[in-house]
Design a protein around this motif. Structure first.
Motif, PDB file in Angstrom:
ATOM      1  N   UNK A   1       0.811  -1.216   0.000  1.00 29.53           N
ATOM      2  CA  UNK A   1       0.000   0.000   0.000  1.00 29.53           C
ATOM      3  C   UNK A   1       0.851   1.275   0.000  1.00 29.53           C
ATOM      4  N   UNK A   2       2.042   1.210   0.557  1.00 23.17           N
ATOM      5  CA  UNK A   2       2.951   2.358   0.444  1.00 23.17           C
ATOM      6  C   UNK A   2       3.319   2.588  -1.020  1.00 23.17           C
ATOM      7  N   UNK A   3       3.563   1.491  -1.730  1.00 21.67           N
ATOM      8  CA  UNK A   3       3.871   1.604  -3.161  1.00 21.67           C
ATOM      9  C   UNK A   3       2.652   2.118  -3.933  1.00 21.67           C
ATOM     10  N   UNK A   4       1.461   1.653  -3.564  1.00 20.97           N
ATOM     11  CA  UNK A   4       0.240   2.112  -4.232  1.00 20.97           C
ATOM     12  C   UNK A   4      -0.014   3.600  -3.993  1.00 20.97           C
ATOM     13  N   UNK A   5       0.319   4.077  -2.800  1.00 19.42           N
ATOM     14  CA  UNK A   5       0.137   5.501  -2.512  1.00 19.42           C
ATOM     15  C   UNK A   5       1.007   6.361  -3.419  1.00 19.42           C
ATOM     16  N   UNK A   6       2.178   5.832  -3.801  1.00 21.09           N
ATOM     17  CA  UNK A   6       3.066   6.549  -4.728  1.00 21.09           C
ATOM     18  C   UNK A   6       2.658   6.340  -6.182  1.00 21.09           C
ATOM     19  N   UNK A   7       2.185   5.130  -6.483  1.00 20.68           N
ATOM     20  CA  UNK A   7       1.774   4.813  -7.854  1.00 20.68           C
ATOM     21  C   UNK A   7       0.579   3.859  -7.815  1.00 20.68           C
TER      22      UNK A   7
ATOM     23  N   UNK B   1       0.235   0.231  -9.852  1.00 21.49           N
ATOM     24  CA  UNK B   1       1.167  -0.907  -9.834  1.00 21.49           C
ATOM     25  C   UNK B   1       0.474  -2.225  -9.507  1.00 21.49           C
ATOM     26  N   UNK B   2      -0.720  -2.178  -8.932  1.00 23.23           N
ATOM     27  CA  UNK B   2      -1.429  -3.419  -8.603  1.00 23.23           C
ATOM     28  C   UNK B   2      -2.927  -3.183  -8.681  1.00 23.23           C
ATOM     29  N   UNK B   3      -3.658  -4.215  -9.145  1.00 21.40           N
ATOM     30  CA  UNK B   3      -5.115  -4.116  -9.185  1.00 21.40           C
ATOM     31  C   UNK B   3      -5.767  -4.781  -7.969  1.00 21.40           C
ATOM     32  N   UNK B   4      -4.953  -5.234  -7.022  1.00 20.38           N
ATOM     33  CA  UNK B   4      -5.456  -5.831  -5.774  1.00 20.38           C
ATOM     34  C   UNK B   4      -6.448  -6.959  -6.047  1.00 20.38           C
ATOM     35  N   UNK B   5      -6.099  -7.827  -6.989  1.00 18.95           N
ATOM     36  CA  UNK B   5      -7.043  -8.873  -7.391  1.00 18.95           C
ATOM     37  C   UNK B   5      -7.222  -9.964  -6.338  1.00 18.95           C
ATOM     38  N   UNK B   6      -6.475  -9.895  -5.241  1.00 16.32           N
ATOM     39  CA  UNK B   6      -6.671 -10.877  -4.172  1.00 16.32           C
ATOM     40  C   UNK B   6      -7.878 -10.561  -3.302  1.00 16.32           C
TER      41      UNK B   6
ATOM     42  N   UNK C   1      -3.489  -0.308   8.163  1.00 16.22           N
ATOM     43  CA  UNK C   1      -2.377   0.005   7.267  1.00 16.22           C
ATOM     44  C   UNK C   1      -2.714   1.206   6.392  1.00 16.22           C
ATOM     45  N   UNK C   2      -3.928   1.275   5.895  1.00 19.32           N
ATOM     46  CA  UNK C   2      -4.336   2.435   5.091  1.00 19.32           C
ATOM     47  C   UNK C   2      -4.293   3.720   5.916  1.00 19.32           C
TER      48      UNK C   2
ATOM     49  N   UNK D   1      -7.326  10.044  -7.745  1.00 19.18           N
ATOM     50  CA  UNK D   1      -5.972   9.509  -7.848  1.00 19.18           C
ATOM     51  C   UNK D   1      -5.763   8.231  -7.042  1.00 19.18           C
ATOM     52  N   UNK D   2      -6.153   8.253  -5.781  1.00 19.19           N
ATOM     53  CA  UNK D   2      -5.907   7.095  -4.903  1.00 19.19           C
ATOM     54  C   UNK D   2      -7.013   6.053  -5.088  1.00 19.19           C
ATOM     55  N   UNK D   3      -7.101   5.544  -6.305  1.00 18.05           N
ATOM     56  CA  UNK D   3      -8.210   4.657  -6.670  1.00 18.05           C
ATOM     57  C   UNK D   3      -8.156   3.308  -5.961  1.00 18.05           C
ATOM     58  N   UNK D   4      -6.999   2.956  -5.401  1.00 22.39           N
ATOM     59  CA  UNK D   4      -6.909   1.681  -4.686  1.00 22.39           C
ATOM     60  C   UNK D   4      -7.775   1.668  -3.432  1.00 22.39           C
TER      61      UNK D   4
END
Length: 351
Positions: free
Chosen positions: A88-94, A97-102, A146-147, A173-176
């Motif tokens: 999630x730290x990586x997702x906050x920057x970009x 990078x992941x679609x969180x399909x889990x 964590x979020x 932006x923070x679509x995750x």
């Protein structure tokens, strides 16, 4: 026992996780037991990344063990926490990078209307049947914590100042965050709100940005039942403010109400939703509060005017009547209007 022991000693290969799924299904070796046998930290994180990307049954076992497996609880929790924080730290920057399909498979593994059962299997094949109401909370609270930790502010005044900026950032932006609230929390909205409300009322709470983004995202897709739950909670917070006379509780109430009202992509509609809430709860609070409580809330509102940094919201406070009126109400409204004029003048000068 021998099969489990020697499988753990084998190097990772293309079919390793497929075999591990079969061993787990046969109650010979669980993902938890396997991953706890890995001593190399770098390899461990690579395995967890693979679990998050595609091995959802194995990942679910880790979440189960994080609560129920007394031998491995601390280590598994630490593993999951580290892996998810990196993600999630990586997702906050970009955010791409992941679609969180889990998340969808993990959510389906948690009980909804139909209660599910899971087995935790030890290395010696002793199984234990467990119900997992608590498992919902373990999974949701891990993700929400964590979020929330992704951003901190030292002063709640920054939350008032940055409110619209943060909400817009969450939507655009923070679509995750929306992915989490829809795919993982969608069937467990009340549990998610309960945890967020509990965390945010701590006296030293600093995680306002993602708290407000999460409340907005959950509220924008919540059911009628959950919407009613939010309204009841906000009313109870008003009574709490009136009973204890706590300014921080009032500020929390105003921010939460704004986030919960921002349920559409239309700014004016969101402002209208907040104005309706303010009218029904603040404008008509004399109907549910004693005279002493009414004066307490009004005094705190008066002392809190300087926190307002967005013209649209202080404009609502200045415009909506508070029944039954009187000198205290008039003084508060006058202060709102004076502060509104200052904000408009500052905005005009800035432009």
């Amino acid at each position: 026992m021998l099969l489990a022991k020697y499988f753990c000693q084998l190097p990772l290969n293309v079919g390793s996780f497929r075999v591990l799924r079969q061993l787990q299904h046969l109650r010979i070796l669980t993902a938890t037991e396997y991953i706890c046998s890995i001593l190399d930290e770098e390899q461990l994180q690579l395995i967890l990344i693979e679990f998050l990307e595609s091995e959802h049954d194995l990942l679910a076992n880790l979440f189960i063990s994080a609560h129920y497996d007394s031998l491995n609880t601390i280590r598994v929790n630490n593993m999951l926490d580290t892996a998810l924080r990196h993600l999630f730290s990586a997702l906050a920057d970009n955010p791409k990078i992941s679609n969180l399909n889990y998340m969808e498979p993990l959510s389906r593994s948690l009980p909804g209307e139909t209660k599910c059962m899971f087995y935790i299997v030890s290395i010696v094949n002793e199984s234990r049947l467990i119900t997992d109401d608590v498992l919902i909370n373990v999974c949701l609270e891990t993700h929400l914590s964590i979020l929330l930790d992704l951003h901190e502010v030292d002063d709640i005044s920054l939350a008032f100042q940055q409110f619209s900026t943060w909400i817009n950032e969450g939507v655009d932006e923070l679509t995750f965050v929306k992915c989490v609230t829809e795919k993982l929390l969608g069937r467990h909205q009340k549990e998610a709100f309960n945890f967020l409300f509990k965390m945010s009322t701590a006296s030293n709470f600093k995680h306002w940005k993602y708290y407000l983004i999460l409340v907005q995202s959950l509220a924008s897709a919540c059911s009628a039942e959950t919407s009613s739950f939010i309204k009841k909670y906000l009313k109870s917070r008003l009574l709490h403010v009136a009973s204890l006379g706590c300014q921080l509780s009032l500020l929390h109430l105003l921010l939460t109400a704004r986030a919960a009202a921002a349920t559409t992509l239309k700014i004016q509609q969101n402002l209208d939703n907040y104005a309706q809430w303010y009218k029904q709860n603040i404008g008509e609070m004399s109907y549910i509060l004693s005279q002493e409580q009414f004066q307490i809330v009004l005094n705190i509102l008066d002392d809190s005017v300087h926190y307002e940094q967005e013209i649209d919201y202080i404009e609502i406070h200045a415009a909506i009547a508070i029944s039954p009126g009187g000198k205290l109400v008039q003084a508060y409204k006058t202060k709102c209007k004076a502060h509104l004029a200052r904000l408009k003048a500052a905005s005009k000068q800035k432009d």
